[in-house]
Design a protein around this motif. Sequence first.
Motif, mmCIF file in Angstrom:
data_model
loop_
_atom_site.group_PDB
_atom_site.id
_atom_site.type_symbol
_atom_site.label_atom_id
_atom_site.label_comp_id
_atom_site.label_asym_id
_atom_site.label_seq_id
_atom_site.Cartn_x
_atom_site.Cartn_y
_atom_site.Cartn_z
ATOM 1 N N SER A 1 3.231 16.553 4.159
ATOM 2 C CA SER A 1 2.109 17.391 3.727
ATOM 3 C C SER A 1 2.186 18.738 4.445
ATOM 4 N N MET A 2 1.274 19.619 4.094
ATOM 5 C CA MET A 2 1.256 20.939 4.720
ATOM 6 C C MET A 2 1.016 20.850 6.228
ATOM 7 N N ASP A 3 0.140 19.909 6.629
ATOM 8 C CA ASP A 3 -0.275 19.849 8.034
ATOM 9 C C ASP A 3 -0.058 18.480 8.660
ATOM 10 N N MET A 4 0.492 17.544 7.911
ATOM 11 C CA MET A 4 0.575 16.168 8.393
ATOM 12 C C MET A 4 1.822 15.458 7.884
ATOM 13 N N ARG B 1 5.538 11.765 1.356
ATOM 14 C CA ARG B 1 5.864 13.187 1.348
ATOM 15 C C ARG B 1 5.310 13.870 2.585
ATOM 16 N N THR C 1 -0.328 9.062 11.620
ATOM 17 C CA THR C 1 -0.340 10.388 11.007
ATOM 18 C C THR C 1 -0.238 11.415 12.119
ATOM 19 N N GLU D 1 0.843 -1.209 0.000
ATOM 20 C CA GLU D 1 0.000 0.000 0.000
ATOM 21 C C GLU D 1 0.876 1.256 0.000
ATOM 22 N N THR D 2 0.313 2.347 -0.527
ATOM 23 C CA THR D 2 1.063 3.602 -0.615
ATOM 24 C C THR D 2 0.573 4.591 0.443
ATOM 25 N N VAL D 3 1.430 5.566 0.757
ATOM 26 C CA VAL D 3 1.092 6.582 1.759
ATOM 27 C C VAL D 3 1.400 7.974 1.213
ATOM 28 N N GLY D 4 0.440 8.875 1.347
ATOM 29 C CA GLY D 4 0.683 10.301 1.108
ATOM 30 C C GLY D 4 0.619 10.723 -0.345
ATOM 31 N N TYR D 5 0.974 11.983 -0.581
ATOM 32 C CA TYR D 5 0.910 12.582 -1.916
ATOM 33 C C TYR D 5 1.859 11.879 -2.883
ATOM 34 N N GLY D 6 1.371 11.729 -4.122
ATOM 35 C CA GLY D 6 2.204 11.197 -5.180
ATOM 36 C C GLY D 6 2.551 9.728 -5.030
ATOM 37 N N ASN D 7 1.918 9.052 -4.045
ATOM 38 C CA ASN D 7 2.181 7.625 -3.826
ATOM 39 C C ASN D 7 3.675 7.323 -3.717
#
Lengths: 345, 345
Positions: free
Chosen positions: A289-292, A287, A256, A238-244
């Motif tokens: 994130s802005m808040d996480m 990646r 998180t 499984e992938t996590v976050g933006y852009g996998n």
Amino acid sequence: MAVAHLTIDLAAVRANWRTLAAQSTAETGAVVKADAYGLGAAQIATTLAKEGARKFFVALAEEGATLRTALGPGPEIFVFSGHMPGDAPIISAADLTPLLNSVDQMLVHVESLPHHGFGIQLDSGMNRLGMEPAEWSALRSLALAQAPAMIMSHLACADEPEHPMNRQQLECFLKMTEGVTAPRSLSATGGILMGSDYHFDITRPGVGLYGGLPFSDALPVVQIDLPIIQVRDLLEGETVGYGNSWRSRRPSRIATVNAGYADGILRAAGGQMHLLVGTIPCPAVGRISMDMIGVDITDLEDTPDSLQILGPTQDVDSLANAAGTIGYEVLTSLGSRYNRRYIGA
Amino acid sequence: MAVAHLTIDLAAVRANWRTLAAQSTAETGAVVKADAYGLGAAQIATTLAKEGARKFFVALAEEGATLRTALGPGPEIFVFSGHMPGDAPIISAADLTPLLNSVDQMLVHVESLPHHGFGIQLDSGMNRLGMEPAEWSALRSLALAQAPAMIMSHLACADEPEHPMNRQQLECFLKMTEGVTAPRSLSATGGILMGSDYHFDITRPGVGLYGGLPFSDALPVVQIDLPIIQVRDLLEGETVGYGNSWRSRRPSRIATVNAGYADGILRAAGGQMHLLVGTIPCPAVGRISMDMIGVDITDLEDTPDSLQILGPTQDVDSLANAAGTIGYEVLTSLGSRYNRRYIGA
């Protein structure tokens, strides 16, 4: 209460100042520009004023005015950017001492505030701020006749004690200030650590006060604990976050936490950074994130309420390494969203 | 007056919101978390409320409380981090709508605020925040019986419209919300641009409002002008800044401007960034300091008073490219030391 906690240890700042002052043959000031490297100029400066610091340094006249309100009358406040057009009312009202860095600034100063004190900033080779040797030669007699509060320069390579630039700048500064009786200042933290040749009359420690390199014996000042908002179990693949960008290679447990690059956790540290439970490192995944931020806590026995990103185990320079930068930038990037707590006052 | 100037164009924010709203088949909200990506949540949200936005999104309950004070009663304020332990008094007092992201949060919410509205956050594959399909199955009937204000999820790869993850998340979200009558929301800026399949009932534009990619038609919102403190002429072979990392290859004229990484000019952009006079680019030289940047202005005919680092010619994404990051981080990093001016109100 998902707000991240930023704890600033004023006792550690005090101890770092004392240690640097003890290593210095000069009077020891304190650099509190950029809101004391992001940690709160009012709190830091009042703490160090009680400890005996009488000379503080800021970047802008506006910072100086805010600092004067916090410190009250008495301690000297020097302004590195000098006297910029329009600064006179602030300099006068807040009783600031501009460090004049050019003939132009000298003219602005003596015309607008003829009886107000000033210092002189010389360029000894960094080519960033301060009068060049030729400019200084032309102005020297005139300036010295008015008893400047300080004559200073700044080292470009003091983080690398072996760099030949250090001795070159020292020699240039000595030559430019030969015969001068006004107090002289050349060194910030790095210069203090290079020994008494560099100390002159006043030293200006900055990053070392806040626990950063090159002061490797500094006590850590900052601790940041990030609350966990959610925990989930992932299958392999499984992938996590933006852009996998991160994919689990085993069944994984991902937390998180509630802070991100908007809180100054530099995005460049994504994938190379750890968060901690005590001294146990847990890798950040995916990646930032802005808040996480996602964190792999698979190897922990219990799920904690929060994870630490700065503290005794991971200091500002370790975190800076992960982001490819320096501890200074980690400090000044910490945003305004933290629940800030001062201890050791 | 050495303070750098940050101008925020509220008319451009309004225009960007209108353009995104016109492209959307759904009601259009606005994401104002992280103090509206660093640009001022109070000013941005009140501007967009006048324009017709009725749904605002923040990261933390504490941000929501501040926003409520600015907005007054009426508009809905949703909290992405949901309902964390201890949040109940803030959620209640500021009339916030937490987007519950787990069974645990659902329990906390119904126990502490049994009659207070909420939304549901589903994880459709990003593995960052929100209920997993299995968790949601168990909770679904109970949650829907209480008429949630919104059921939402978030796309991991919406900046890359061709990424297969987008359709995969869309299908997952459709499946998880089949038969649901509560308002649904899947898309931020990127999702809006991918077309009506992704719009559902409510869209949540964020970065596009502030002039950032992937909304390539966005009007620029931010302009930053940095005053020049000093100009100096260098011989060939002289170095500039920390670590002597830049050396002049010709006789050069170097301006020192008054902002640095403490102002969110990411240090990683050093050596790759330009500043502008109108549309003429001038390369930044040497390392970015905490409060200063050196700029090669040799090719300019006249020396300006200031240089622009963000504006119509160099937008947040261009500057982000120089620093190896994204426009979002450039925005959220802008510090508190600027003289901020809002225009177009």
